[in-house]
Design a protein around this motif. Structure first.
Motif, short mmCIF file in Angstrom:
data_model
loop_
_atom_site.label_atom_id
_atom_site.label_comp_id
_atom_site.label_asym_id
_atom_site.label_seq_id
_atom_site.Cartn_x
_atom_site.Cartn_y
_atom_site.Cartn_z
N ILE A 2 28.70 -34.16 -53.69
CA ILE A 2 29.42 -32.91 -53.90
C ILE A 2 30.90 -33.17 -53.64
O ILE A 2 31.28 -33.71 -52.59
CB ILE A 2 28.89 -31.83 -52.95
N VAL A 3 31.71 -32.81 -54.62
CA VAL A 3 33.16 -32.98 -54.51
C VAL A 3 33.81 -31.62 -54.69
O VAL A 3 33.56 -30.93 -55.68
CB VAL A 3 33.69 -33.96 -55.59
N LEU A 4 34.61 -31.23 -53.72
CA LEU A 4 35.30 -29.95 -53.80
C LEU A 4 36.70 -30.15 -54.36
O LEU A 4 37.39 -31.12 -54.03
CB LEU A 4 35.40 -29.32 -52.41
N ASP A 5 37.10 -29.24 -55.22
CA ASP A 5 38.43 -29.27 -55.82
C ASP A 5 39.13 -27.97 -55.44
O ASP A 5 38.80 -26.91 -55.96
CB ASP A 5 38.32 -29.41 -57.34
N TYR A 6 40.07 -28.08 -54.53
CA TYR A 6 40.75 -26.88 -54.04
C TYR A 6 41.74 -26.32 -55.06
O TYR A 6 42.26 -25.23 -54.87
CB TYR A 6 41.43 -27.17 -52.70
N ARG A 21 23.17 -27.96 -58.33
CA ARG A 21 22.38 -27.74 -59.55
C ARG A 21 22.45 -28.98 -60.43
O ARG A 21 21.45 -29.42 -60.98
CB ARG A 21 22.88 -26.51 -60.31
N ARG A 22 23.64 -29.54 -60.58
CA ARG A 22 23.82 -30.75 -61.40
C ARG A 22 22.98 -31.90 -60.85
O ARG A 22 22.35 -32.63 -61.61
CB ARG A 22 25.31 -31.15 -61.43
N LEU A 23 22.94 -32.06 -59.54
CA LEU A 23 22.14 -33.12 -58.93
C LEU A 23 20.66 -32.95 -59.24
O LEU A 23 19.95 -33.93 -59.49
CB LEU A 23 22.36 -33.15 -57.42
N VAL A 24 20.19 -31.71 -59.26
CA VAL A 24 18.78 -31.44 -59.57
C VAL A 24 18.51 -31.69 -61.04
O VAL A 24 17.55 -32.38 -61.41
CB VAL A 24 18.41 -29.99 -59.18
N VAL A 25 19.35 -31.16 -61.90
CA VAL A 25 19.14 -31.26 -63.36
C VAL A 25 19.20 -32.70 -63.84
O VAL A 25 18.42 -33.12 -64.70
CB VAL A 25 20.16 -30.37 -64.11
N THR A 26 20.11 -33.50 -63.28
CA THR A 26 20.26 -34.89 -63.72
C THR A 26 19.23 -35.82 -63.10
O THR A 26 19.14 -36.98 -63.48
CB THR A 26 21.66 -35.43 -63.39
N GLY A 27 18.45 -35.31 -62.15
CA GLY A 27 17.42 -36.14 -61.52
C GLY A 27 17.92 -36.91 -60.31
O GLY A 27 17.17 -37.69 -59.73
N ALA A 28 19.17 -36.70 -59.93
CA ALA A 28 19.69 -37.37 -58.73
C ALA A 28 18.95 -36.88 -57.48
O ALA A 28 18.83 -37.61 -56.50
CB ALA A 28 21.19 -37.14 -58.59
N MET A 29 18.48 -35.64 -57.52
CA MET A 29 17.61 -35.09 -56.47
C MET A 29 16.25 -34.86 -57.10
O MET A 29 16.15 -34.24 -58.15
CB MET A 29 18.16 -33.78 -55.93
N GLN A 30 15.24 -35.37 -56.47
CA GLN A 30 13.88 -35.25 -56.98
C GLN A 30 13.25 -33.94 -56.54
O GLN A 30 13.60 -33.40 -55.48
CB GLN A 30 13.03 -36.42 -56.48
N PRO A 31 12.32 -33.41 -57.35
CA PRO A 31 11.61 -32.19 -56.94
C PRO A 31 10.96 -32.40 -55.57
O PRO A 31 10.36 -33.45 -55.32
CB PRO A 31 10.55 -32.01 -58.02
N GLY A 32 11.13 -31.43 -54.71
CA GLY A 32 10.55 -31.51 -53.37
C GLY A 32 11.44 -32.21 -52.36
O GLY A 32 11.15 -32.18 -51.17
#
Length: 64
Positions: A2-6, A21-32
């Motif tokens: 996660i990168v914040l852009d002020y 959301r991007r991490l989930v959709v791209t598969g970087a985070m796995q279900p569960g």
């Protein structure tokens, strides 16, 4: 990651929500896979825990 852009016009919680959301959709985070705790993520991003809690709540509402 996660990168914040002020300079971004979006609120910080939306940036956090969108990146998660991007991490989930791209598969970087796995279900569960567990998300970091609110406090842990807030400390790592140096932002208020309420901001993380709002992002998590909105993601949950959206079904993520």
């Amino acid at each position: 990651m996660i990168v914040l852009d002020y300079q971004d016009r979006r609120p910080i919680y939306e940036q956090v929500k969108d990146d998660l959301r991007r991490l989930v959709v791209t598969g970087a985070m796995q279900p569960g896979e567990k998300l970091p705790s609110v406090r842990e993520l807030a400390v790592s991003l140096a932002i208020n825990p309420n901001t993380i809690q709002r992002a998590y709540r909105e993601l949950e509402t959206e079904g993520y």
